[in-house]
Motif scaffolding. Structure first.
Motif, PDB file in Angstrom:
ATOM      1  N   PHE A 150      67.092  16.626  64.569  1.00 55.15           N
ATOM      2  CA  PHE A 150      67.824  17.780  64.506  1.00 55.15           C
ATOM      3  C   PHE A 150      67.769  18.251  65.986  1.00 55.15           C
ATOM      4  N   PRO A 151      68.822  17.801  67.101  1.00 55.79           N
ATOM      5  CA  PRO A 151      68.439  17.854  68.432  1.00 55.79           C
ATOM      6  C   PRO A 151      68.456  19.185  68.914  1.00 55.79           C
ATOM      7  N   ASN A 152      69.014  20.316  68.382  1.00 58.68           N
ATOM      8  CA  ASN A 152      68.979  21.603  68.776  1.00 58.68           C
ATOM      9  C   ASN A 152      68.107  22.689  67.594  1.00 58.68           C
ATOM     10  N   TRP A 153      66.861  22.138  67.206  1.00 60.55           N
ATOM     11  CA  TRP A 153      66.313  22.550  65.954  1.00 60.55           C
ATOM     12  C   TRP A 153      66.372  24.300  66.276  1.00 60.55           C
ATOM     13  N   ALA A 154      65.785  24.984  67.376  1.00 62.04           N
ATOM     14  CA  ALA A 154      65.760  26.484  67.419  1.00 62.04           C
ATOM     15  C   ALA A 154      67.014  27.235  67.300  1.00 62.04           C
ATOM     16  N   SER A 155      68.305  26.662  67.916  1.00 64.27           N
ATOM     17  CA  SER A 155      69.690  27.181  68.030  1.00 64.27           C
ATOM     18  C   SER A 155      70.392  26.917  66.952  1.00 64.27           C
ATOM     19  N   ASP A 156      70.407  25.675  66.372  1.00 58.74           N
ATOM     20  CA  ASP A 156      71.431  25.178  65.561  1.00 58.74           C
ATOM     21  C   ASP A 156      70.734  24.146  64.345  1.00 58.74           C
ATOM     22  N   PRO A 157      69.795  24.838  63.634  1.00 62.88           N
ATOM     23  CA  PRO A 157      68.883  23.884  62.733  1.00 62.88           C
ATOM     24  C   PRO A 157      69.974  23.063  61.618  1.00 62.88           C
ATOM     25  N   CYS A 181      61.329   5.842  68.499  1.00 62.15           N
ATOM     26  CA  CYS A 181      60.365   5.603  69.336  1.00 62.15           C
ATOM     27  C   CYS A 181      60.090   6.615  70.695  1.00 62.15           C
ATOM     28  N   ASN A 182      61.379   6.850  70.934  1.00 61.95           N
ATOM     29  CA  ASN A 182      61.243   8.201  72.101  1.00 61.95           C
ATOM     30  C   ASN A 182      60.492   9.561  71.738  1.00 61.95           C
ATOM     31  N   LYS A 183      60.982   9.856  70.453  1.00 65.31           N
ATOM     32  CA  LYS A 183      60.335  11.073  69.707  1.00 65.31           C
ATOM     33  C   LYS A 183      58.833  11.012  69.517  1.00 65.31           C
ATOM     34  N   ILE A 184      58.362   9.557  69.148  1.00 62.69           N
ATOM     35  CA  ILE A 184      56.934   9.530  68.892  1.00 62.69           C
ATOM     36  C   ILE A 184      56.242   9.521  70.109  1.00 62.69           C
ATOM     37  N   ILE A 185      56.543   8.940  71.091  1.00 66.96           N
ATOM     38  CA  ILE A 185      56.079   8.967  72.575  1.00 66.96           C
ATOM     39  C   ILE A 185      56.298  10.535  72.968  1.00 66.96           C
ATOM     40  N   HIS A 186      57.187  11.314  72.739  1.00 70.25           N
ATOM     41  CA  HIS A 186      57.190  12.343  73.706  1.00 70.25           C
ATOM     42  C   HIS A 186      57.056  13.592  72.876  1.00 70.25           C
ATOM     43  N   ALA A 187      56.429  13.399  71.358  1.00 68.84           N
ATOM     44  CA  ALA A 187      56.374  14.775  70.689  1.00 68.84           C
ATOM     45  C   ALA A 187      55.320  15.314  71.077  1.00 68.84           C
ATOM     46  N   TYR A 213      58.048  17.347  66.890  1.00 69.83           N
ATOM     47  CA  TYR A 213      58.746  18.353  67.582  1.00 69.83           C
ATOM     48  C   TYR A 213      58.376  17.942  69.071  1.00 69.83           C
ATOM     49  N   GLY A 214      59.474  18.440  69.721  1.00 68.02           N
ATOM     50  CA  GLY A 214      59.504  18.598  71.287  1.00 68.02           C
ATOM     51  C   GLY A 214      60.680  19.228  71.693  1.00 68.02           C
ATOM     52  N   SER A 215      60.888  18.977  73.058  1.00 65.58           N
ATOM     53  CA  SER A 215      61.885  19.304  73.807  1.00 65.58           C
ATOM     54  C   SER A 215      62.570  18.469  74.568  1.00 65.58           C
ATOM     55  N   LYS A 216      63.764  18.406  74.855  1.00 62.63           N
ATOM     56  CA  LYS A 216      64.353  17.723  75.861  1.00 62.63           C
ATOM     57  C   LYS A 216      65.605  18.608  76.416  1.00 62.63           C
ATOM     58  N   ARG A 260      65.693  21.592  77.629  1.00 58.37           N
ATOM     59  CA  ARG A 260      65.701  22.838  77.133  1.00 58.37           C
ATOM     60  C   ARG A 260      65.932  22.840  75.961  1.00 58.37           C
ATOM     61  N   ASN A 261      66.289  21.921  75.036  1.00 55.21           N
ATOM     62  CA  ASN A 261      66.381  21.826  73.636  1.00 55.21           C
ATOM     63  C   ASN A 261      65.328  21.501  72.791  1.00 55.21           C
ATOM     64  N   ASN A 262      64.911  22.259  71.995  1.00 56.68           N
ATOM     65  CA  ASN A 262      63.842  22.119  71.072  1.00 56.68           C
ATOM     66  C   ASN A 262      64.412  21.142  69.829  1.00 56.68           C
ATOM     67  N   TRP A 263      63.625  20.066  69.797  1.00 51.18           N
ATOM     68  CA  TRP A 263      64.077  19.039  68.717  1.00 51.18           C
ATOM     69  C   TRP A 263      63.316  19.239  67.517  1.00 51.18           C
ATOM     70  N   ARG A 264      63.819  18.735  66.445  1.00 49.36           N
ATOM     71  CA  ARG A 264      62.676  18.288  65.315  1.00 49.36           C
ATOM     72  C   ARG A 264      63.087  16.982  64.676  1.00 49.36           C
ATOM     73  N   ALA A 265      62.334  16.025  64.486  1.00 50.32           N
ATOM     74  CA  ALA A 265      62.628  14.638  63.808  1.00 50.32           C
ATOM     75  C   ALA A 265      61.865  14.626  62.567  1.00 50.32           C
ATOM     76  N   GLU A 266      62.531  14.023  61.456  1.00 48.28           N
ATOM     77  CA  GLU A 266      61.875  13.800  60.177  1.00 48.28           C
ATOM     78  C   GLU A 266      61.828  12.306  60.291  1.00 48.28           C
TER      79      GLU A 266
END
Length: 181
Positions: free
Chosen positions: A94-101, A113-119, A149-152, A154-160
């Motif tokens: 979910f690349p824009n979790w906060a603004s567009d879930p 891998c990126n999300k694991i490293i940067h969460a 969860y993290g941000s990239k 200025r977008n807050n993202w969520r990954a399952e």
């Protein structure tokens, strides 16, 4: 202190990645997440077993994920000819979790891998037997999913993240005793 001198070649020397150690960790991850319910049931009658699961499960899963995600990213960068392995489905992003879930994308292995490293926040998928009448959460066990969860930019993202798919496709990407299926 002397820097190594390359006598026979002037080619770059990439990181020495031994796939076997990473695949063994992925196997351990797979065993841990698939056995969690059974271990928790044994923990109901053994405080020692409950203590081991409660004390080690999360930290060991996290250690394996960070190690393997880093190893895979290095492997992908060193072997761009194997790009198809980077595209394997490991869950949802979910690349824009906060603004567009409602916006959802496939979480490919490289991005996992990126999300694991940067969460900045990691949450485990827990199951509490008889939750309504079990305030002490006895017998709690873990499902094979992780929420990152993290941000990239200025977008807050969520990954399952599917831990089973991450282990499966990670092993394929390391090319250890596996085929591309």
């Amino acid at each position: 202190m002397a820097e190594e001198d390359l006598y026979f070649t002037k080619e770059k020397q990439p990181h020495a990645i031994e796939p076997g150690a990473f695949v063994l960790d992925l196997y351990r991850l797979l065993c841990m997440v698939t056995a969690s319910r059974e271990v928790a049931s044994h923990g109901l009658t053994s405080p020692a077993i409950a203590m081991m699961q409660g004390g080690f499960f999360k930290s060991e899963v996290t250690r394996i994920l960070i190690s393997c995600a880093t190893g895979l990213r290095i492997r992908f960068d060193q072997r761009p000819q194997d790009a198809r392995n980077e595209q394997r489905d490991c869950g949802k992003l979910f690349p824009n979790w906060a603004s567009d879930p409602s916006k959802v994308e496939v979480l490919i292995l490289r991005e996992a891998c990126n999300k694991i490293i940067h969460a900045t926040d990691i949450r485990f998928d827990v199951e509490i037997p008889d939750a309504a009448v079990n305030p002490d959460e006895e017998g709690l066990y873990y499902q094979p999913f992780l929420y990152l969860y993290g941000s990239k930019q200025r977008n807050n993202w969520r990954a399952e993240l599917s831990l089973i798919d991450f282990a499966r496709w990670g092993a394929v990407a390391f090319r250890w005793l596996t085929t591309d299926r």
